[in-house]
Motif scaffolding. Sequence first.
Motif: not given
Length: 88
Positions: A41-54
């Motif tokens: 979250q503090d890196d302006r050029q890298i984003a880590m995202m998670a997507v989930g479902g059931v």
Amino acid sequence: MECRCRVLGSRSLKEKRSAVKSGIERIRQRFNLSAAEVGAQDDRQIAMMAVGGVASDKRLLERELTLALNLLENIDGLEIIDADISFL
């Protein structure tokens, strides 16, 4: 699904969050999936995202996650570095 993205042309965290938020909201609107920014979250050029479902059918969930990944690839300003789909 965990996804690491490069935020292209981002000069500030505000610009980064705009691109990330756009992707997350589109996933939530179009698919029966949850999505969130989960790291860097503090890196302006890298984003880590998670997507989930059931789902009761693994193939259906895998299809939705793949479509969500394709959607993220088409967000202006986001470039997918790597993605990992896993099932529990």
